[in-house]
Design an enzyme around this catalytic site. Sequence first.
Site, PDB file in Angstrom:
ATOM      1  N   SER A  26       0.763  -1.275   0.098  1.00  0.00           N
ATOM      2  CA  SER A  26       0.044  -0.074  -0.024  1.00  0.00           C
ATOM      3  C   SER A  26       0.880   1.217   0.013  1.00  0.00           C
ATOM      4  O   SER A  26       1.970   1.172   0.573  1.00  0.00           O
ATOM      5  CB  SER A  26      -0.933  -0.171   1.220  1.00  0.00           C
ATOM      6  OG  SER A  26      -1.196   1.200   1.386  1.00  0.00           O
ATOM      7  N   ALA A  27       0.372   2.193  -0.450  1.00  0.00           N
ATOM      8  CA  ALA A  27       1.167   3.587  -0.476  1.00  0.00           C
ATOM      9  C   ALA A  27       1.163   4.075   0.892  1.00  0.00           C
ATOM     10  O   ALA A  27       1.974   4.999   1.057  1.00  0.00           O
ATOM     11  CB  ALA A  27       0.399   4.669  -1.319  1.00  0.00           C
ATOM     12  N   TYR A  29      -1.654  -1.477  10.700  1.00  0.00           N
ATOM     13  CA  TYR A  29      -1.978  -1.700   9.305  1.00  0.00           C
ATOM     14  C   TYR A  29      -0.962  -1.374   8.715  1.00  0.00           C
ATOM     15  O   TYR A  29      -0.309  -2.230   7.866  1.00  0.00           O
ATOM     16  CB  TYR A  29      -3.316  -1.072   8.863  1.00  0.00           C
ATOM     17  CG  TYR A  29      -3.513  -1.321   7.481  1.00  0.00           C
ATOM     18  CD1 TYR A  29      -3.767  -2.553   6.949  1.00  0.00           C
ATOM     19  CD2 TYR A  29      -3.144  -0.342   6.515  1.00  0.00           C
ATOM     20  CE1 TYR A  29      -3.737  -2.815   5.403  1.00  0.00           C
ATOM     21  CE2 TYR A  29      -3.408  -0.555   5.091  1.00  0.00           C
ATOM     22  CZ  TYR A  29      -3.645  -1.882   4.585  1.00  0.00           C
ATOM     23  OH  TYR A  29      -3.483  -1.844   3.338  1.00  0.00           O
ATOM     24  N   LYS A  33       2.025  -3.935   6.633  1.00  0.00           N
ATOM     25  CA  LYS A  33       2.444  -3.884   5.061  1.00  0.00           C
ATOM     26  C   LYS A  33       3.884  -3.775   4.975  1.00  0.00           C
ATOM     27  O   LYS A  33       4.565  -4.243   4.187  1.00  0.00           O
ATOM     28  CB  LYS A  33       1.706  -2.788   4.484  1.00  0.00           C
ATOM     29  CG  LYS A  33       0.173  -3.236   4.149  1.00  0.00           C
ATOM     30  CD  LYS A  33       0.010  -4.243   3.393  1.00  0.00           C
ATOM     31  CE  LYS A  33      -1.646  -4.412   3.447  1.00  0.00           C
ATOM     32  NZ  LYS A  33      -1.982  -6.050   2.734  1.00  0.00           N
ATOM     33  N   ASP A  79      -5.177  12.269   8.397  1.00  0.00           N
ATOM     34  CA  ASP A  79      -5.053  12.046   7.158  1.00  0.00           C
ATOM     35  C   ASP A  79      -3.983  13.013   6.583  1.00  0.00           C
ATOM     36  O   ASP A  79      -3.471  14.222   7.222  1.00  0.00           O
ATOM     37  CB  ASP A  79      -6.371  12.917   6.688  1.00  0.00           C
ATOM     38  CG  ASP A  79      -7.493  12.081   6.412  1.00  0.00           C
ATOM     39  OD1 ASP A  79      -7.256  10.792   6.113  1.00  0.00           O
ATOM     40  OD2 ASP A  79      -8.606  12.750   5.931  1.00  0.00           O
TER      41      ASP A  79
END
Length: 346
Positions: A124-125, A148, A152, A292
Amino acid sequence: MRILVTGGAGYIGSHTCVALIDAGHSVIVADNLCNSRVEVLDRMKEITGKDIPFYHIDVTDYVAVERVFVEHEMDGVIHFAGLKAVGESVEKPLFYYYNNLVSTMILAKACLHYGVNRFVFSSSATVYGDNEVPFVETMKLKPRMNPYGESKAMSEQILSDIARANPSFSVSLLRYFNPVGAHESGLIGEAPNGIPNNLMPYVTQVAAGKREKLRIFGDDYPTIDGTGVRDYIHVMDLAEGHVAALENLLEGVHIYNLGTGRGTSVLELVKAFEEANGVEIPFEVVERRAGDIAEFYADASKAEQELGWKAKRDLVAMCRDAWRFESSAGTLALSGTLGTVNVSHS
Ligand code: NAD
Ligand code: UDP
């Protein structure tokens, strides 16, 4: 090639199975259905005309995984099976680390044991953290702040170490940006139950009248119009990126961004959706969402140069196909016959 697709009943996995079959390969699906429905297999058959062998197993269970390797000769594995809700990963770190890391190790172990030499991993980015844009594969990764993202980054590390120690084992680490949209048949797609965390499924539910209005998380970011910018990629382009990665996999470890290379703001996406589908999306601007990042998008040039792959579907196609799924098969999903359940992705 004959490919084991773990998590093949899920959102990206199901589209990738279709893309693999379209490209002349055959697939075997292993999924524990913790975030998907078995009916997706019927939909894949409807689209491709092919029966797909399905193992309802947990890929953290070595004995169950081994049975698949014994029963089928395989050329490669694409490992999608994983948990992906960032917020939940903060609340249940052990659950996330266990599922996402143990599954990766067990599949790698089975591959080495049974001489399966191609391994493609869903990264994932999010592994880039809050980095300079565009994100380039060679960048030093920043800490992710949630289990999470860490799972990754750790899986990438584990697979890289295994590949270095086993030269015939080839690994492709695919860093996805923001997959959206659905297969153009409208038969498979992303169908969250409950309140969607991600932008596109929320927008489609507002369009369908299931939600009153979109809440835009902040309009004071240093971006083109103040709203968050992401690199949205059509899920079928992403799926085809997996086919290219498998077909062009060379020995060693290879990392590829799968994105379009273009950033789109929340307001731009809303406008594109309204224009593509002739519907209105009422919205209000609310507080920023915790954690974010203002803006990120891919440098997608490496995948184009080395794999001959680039995303070809535009934002209009993403919006149109997302809406077609929501307004046809997607409705079925919410009545419980098809689709993935609600989790936020990253
Ligand atoms: P999804 O939840 O729709 O699909 C994952 C599938 O894996 C589900 O069908 C689930 O039932 C299955 N699964 C999970 N744990 C399992 C286990 N232990 N054994 C067997 N099956 C298991 O998610 P998705 O959006 O299709 O994502 C696929 C992969 O791509 C995930 O690894 C995710 O982290 C990664 N990813 C997704 C996004 C995104 O935005 N959707 C972005 C970056 C990376
Ligand atoms: N977003 C929003 N309202 C929503 C969901 C998302 O304004 O209901 C914004 C979010 O702040 C981000 C962008 O849309 O700027 C994409 O969010 P998403 O969760 O889809 O992807 P991620 O942030 O995980 O890349």
